[in-house]
Design an enzyme around this catalytic site. Structure first.
Site, PDB file in Angstrom:
ATOM      1  N   GLN A 185     -14.985  -4.004  35.922  1.00 45.96           N
ATOM      2  CA  GLN A 185     -14.935  -2.614  36.376  1.00 45.96           C
ATOM      3  C   GLN A 185     -13.701  -2.410  37.253  1.00 45.96           C
ATOM      4  OE1 GLN A 185     -17.372  -0.681  39.476  1.00 45.96           O
ATOM      5  NE2 GLN A 185     -18.024   0.724  37.860  1.00 45.96           N
TER       6      GLN A 185
ATOM      7  N   TYR B   7     -15.235   7.996  43.895  1.00 47.64           N
ATOM      8  CA  TYR B   7     -13.963   7.294  44.081  1.00 47.64           C
ATOM      9  C   TYR B   7     -12.820   8.070  43.404  1.00 47.64           C
ATOM     10  CZ  TYR B   7     -17.096   3.901  46.023  1.00 47.64           C
ATOM     11  OH  TYR B   7     -18.059   3.314  46.811  1.00 47.64           O
TER      12      TYR B   7
ATOM     13  N   GLY C 265     -29.274  -2.639  37.973  1.00 49.41           N
ATOM     14  CA  GLY C 265     -28.512  -3.063  39.134  1.00 49.41           C
ATOM     15  C   GLY C 265     -29.326  -3.996  40.023  1.00 49.41           C
TER      16      GLY C 265
HETATM   17  C1  LIG Z   1     -25.210  -3.799  46.122  1.00 49.15           C
HETATM   18  C2  LIG Z   1     -24.748  -2.732  45.165  1.00 49.15           C
HETATM   19  C3  LIG Z   1     -23.401  -2.575  44.915  1.00 49.15           C
HETATM   20  C4  LIG Z   1     -22.945  -1.627  44.007  1.00 49.15           C
HETATM   21  N1  LIG Z   1     -21.601  -1.555  43.708  1.00 49.15           N
HETATM   22  C5  LIG Z   1     -21.184  -0.777  42.684  1.00 49.15           C
HETATM   23  C6  LIG Z   1     -19.844  -0.862  42.192  1.00 49.15           C
HETATM   24  O1  LIG Z   1     -19.013  -1.660  42.645  1.00 49.15           O
HETATM   25  N2  LIG Z   1     -19.499  -0.051  41.164  1.00 49.15           N
HETATM   26  C7  LIG Z   1     -20.396   0.825  40.598  1.00 49.15           C
HETATM   27  O2  LIG Z   1     -20.061   1.542  39.661  1.00 49.15           O
HETATM   28  N3  LIG Z   1     -21.668   0.923  41.044  1.00 49.15           N
HETATM   29  C8  LIG Z   1     -22.088   0.125  42.040  1.00 49.15           C
HETATM   30  N4  LIG Z   1     -23.410   0.148  42.403  1.00 49.15           N
HETATM   31  C9  LIG Z   1     -24.341   1.030  41.685  1.00 49.15           C
HETATM   32  C10 LIG Z   1     -24.988   0.285  40.512  1.00 49.15           C
HETATM   33  O3  LIG Z   1     -24.028  -0.005  39.520  1.00 49.15           O
HETATM   34  C11 LIG Z   1     -26.102   1.141  39.876  1.00 49.15           C
HETATM   35  O4  LIG Z   1     -25.552   2.312  39.325  1.00 49.15           O
HETATM   36  C12 LIG Z   1     -27.169   1.501  40.884  1.00 49.15           C
HETATM   37  O5  LIG Z   1     -27.577   0.361  41.617  1.00 49.15           O
HETATM   38  C13 LIG Z   1     -28.410   2.114  40.219  1.00 49.15           C
HETATM   39  O6  LIG Z   1     -29.012   1.213  39.312  1.00 49.15           O
HETATM   40  P1  LIG Z   1     -30.341   0.393  39.714  1.00 49.15           P
HETATM   41  O7  LIG Z   1     -31.370   1.414  40.131  1.00 49.15           O
HETATM   42  O8  LIG Z   1     -30.726  -0.327  38.454  1.00 49.15           O
HETATM   43  O9  LIG Z   1     -30.003  -0.530  40.839  1.00 49.15           O
HETATM   44  C14 LIG Z   1     -23.876  -0.777  43.350  1.00 49.15           C
HETATM   45  C15 LIG Z   1     -25.243  -0.927  43.621  1.00 49.15           C
HETATM   46  C16 LIG Z   1     -25.687  -1.886  44.496  1.00 49.15           C
HETATM   47  C17 LIG Z   1     -27.163  -2.058  44.723  1.00 49.15           C
END
Ligand SMILES: Cc1cc2nc3c(=O)[nH]c(=O)nc-3n(C[C@H](O)[C@H](O)[C@H](O)COP(=O)(O)O)c2cc1C
Length: 358
Positions: free
Chosen positions: A99, A180, A311
């Site tokens: 990414q 971003y 995530g």
């Molecule tokens: C610790 C953490 C770091 C994250 N960092 C990013 C990132 O670098 N880039 C991004 O697009 N989303 C990031 N996200 C968002 C996740 O990609 C995802 O969209 C979000 O956690 C929702 O999905 P989930 O409910 O399955 O966790 C992050 C989420 C978490 C929990």
């Protein structure tokens, strides 16, 4: 029929299942050199039961860095370290996209080269604070990019794509979500430009399309994906007409024959963007945010998505696919170890085998 464990074509690749690991920043790189720590290859290898892994956000150039201890893909040392990750994931038979994440105004002079101002489409300060090496600090008013500087940033995305491929990544994802830089261009409240990059929707989507054109030129459309998050409003991002904005953006994405469109949503905006945009995109559709095994399976069976992105569940369960397959209990994520630190909360989440042996 269980869909999660069927194979699916995503761009150039036939993925072995439809579970995708979401991009997650874990802030485990050297803060000075942006080189990932020694534990990072293990972390990704442990999670390579996923059909596809999307790496944490990686800055294309130092001015794209927004958080302490996040990694880059600029220097030879950074590339060499990432190569260990891609080798480890490939040895397990999975695929990994990098990414590419330019934070724009969601940064701070203390994180920027030469303590410069962060860059953005317009000199508009986001509300809120950010975590820096010296604690929480207010965001600052960013420097508005000139047209020539925009071309330099696009060139950085191009080089990042080339270097990601050099490091063995199977493709790249443009991070155009979460407030971003790309979304700062898309959204009306953060983009007050009066030139060809601002004003109308057509002008505000231009930056994303030009970045994608450069990435596709390097990698081929079938190795480039994009992540968007309509109306998530994270990082103080607001658009006056998000449905119209994303309707037009997604139609324009079709010209690139991308590997996938990855859409994530948090909160409960009145609009169901999955329902609105999935039919508009002519290619594989990755659905993310808040999914469970059951909701993911239901979405796949209803034809609402081609693959499901997890995530926090993947963060806490290195063997998530195996646990889903067996209907096993899941580890609970520990939020205190998400960003920074060592192996604790990173590579020490137990697999089922380890738990059972204990
Ligand atoms: C610790 C953490 C770091 C994250 N960092 C990013 C990132 O670098 N880039 C991004 O697009 N989303 C990031 N996200 C968002 C996740 O990609 C995802 O969209 C979000 O956690 C929702 O999905 P989930 O409910 O399955 O966790 C992050 C989420 C978490 C929990």
């Amino acid at each position: 029929m269980n869909q999660l464990f069927t194979s699916v074509r995503v761009g150039r690749y036939e993925l072995s299942n439809r579970l995708v690991m979401a991009p997650m920043t874990r802030s485990r790189a050297g803060n000075g050199d942006g080189v990932i720590a020694d534990a990072v290859p293990d972390y990704y290898e442990q999670r390579s039961g996923a059909g596809l892994i999307i790496s944490e956000g990686v800055y294309p150039s130092a001015s794209g860095k927004g958080y302490v201890s996040t990694p880059g893909i600029e220097t030879d040392a950074q590339i060499a370290a990432w190569k260990k990750v891609t080798d480890a994931v490939h040895a397990e038979g999975s695929r990994i996209f990098m990414q590419v994440m330019h934070c724009g105004r969601i940064s701070h002079p203390s994180i920027q080269p030469g303590n410069a101002l962060p860059v953005a489409p317009s000199a508009i300060k986001p509300a809120g604070q950010t975590w820096t090496a010296t604690g929480q600090q207010e965001f600052v008013t960013p420097h508005a990019l000139t047209v020539a500087e925009i071309q330099d940033v696009i060139a950085d995305y191009r080089s990042a794509t080339r270097r990601a491929l050099e490091a063995g990544f199977d493709g790249v994802e443009l991070h155009a979500a979460s407030g971003y830089l790309p979304e700062q261009f898309l959204a009306s409240e953060s983009n007050h430009r009066t030139d060809e990059y601002g004003g109308t929707i057509r002008n505000r989507i231009r930056f994303v399309l030009e970045v994608l054109a450069a990435m596709v030129d390097e990698a081929g459309g079938d190795r480039v994906g994009i992540k968007i998050s309509p109306e998530m409003n994270f990082n103080d991002i607001v658009d006056e007409k998000p449905q119209a904005l994303y309707w037009e953006l997604v139609e324009e994405l079709n010209q690139f024959s991308l590997a996938y469109l990855h859409l994530t949503r948090q909160g409960t905006p009145e609009m169901d963007y999955h329902a609105l945009l999935r039919p508009r995109f002519k290619g594989p559709y990755l659905m993310g945010a808040g999914l469970t095994k059951e909701t993911a399976e239901a979405a796949l069976q209803a034809g609402k998505a081609d693959a499901a992105v997890f995530g926090e569940l993947f963060l806490a369960n290195p063997d998530l696919p195996e646990r889903f397959r067996l209907g096993a209990a899941l580890n609970t994520p520990d939020r205190t170890t998400y960003y920074g630190g060592d192996e604790k909360g990173y590579t020490d989440y137990p697999t089922l085998k380890v738990t059972e042996a204990a």
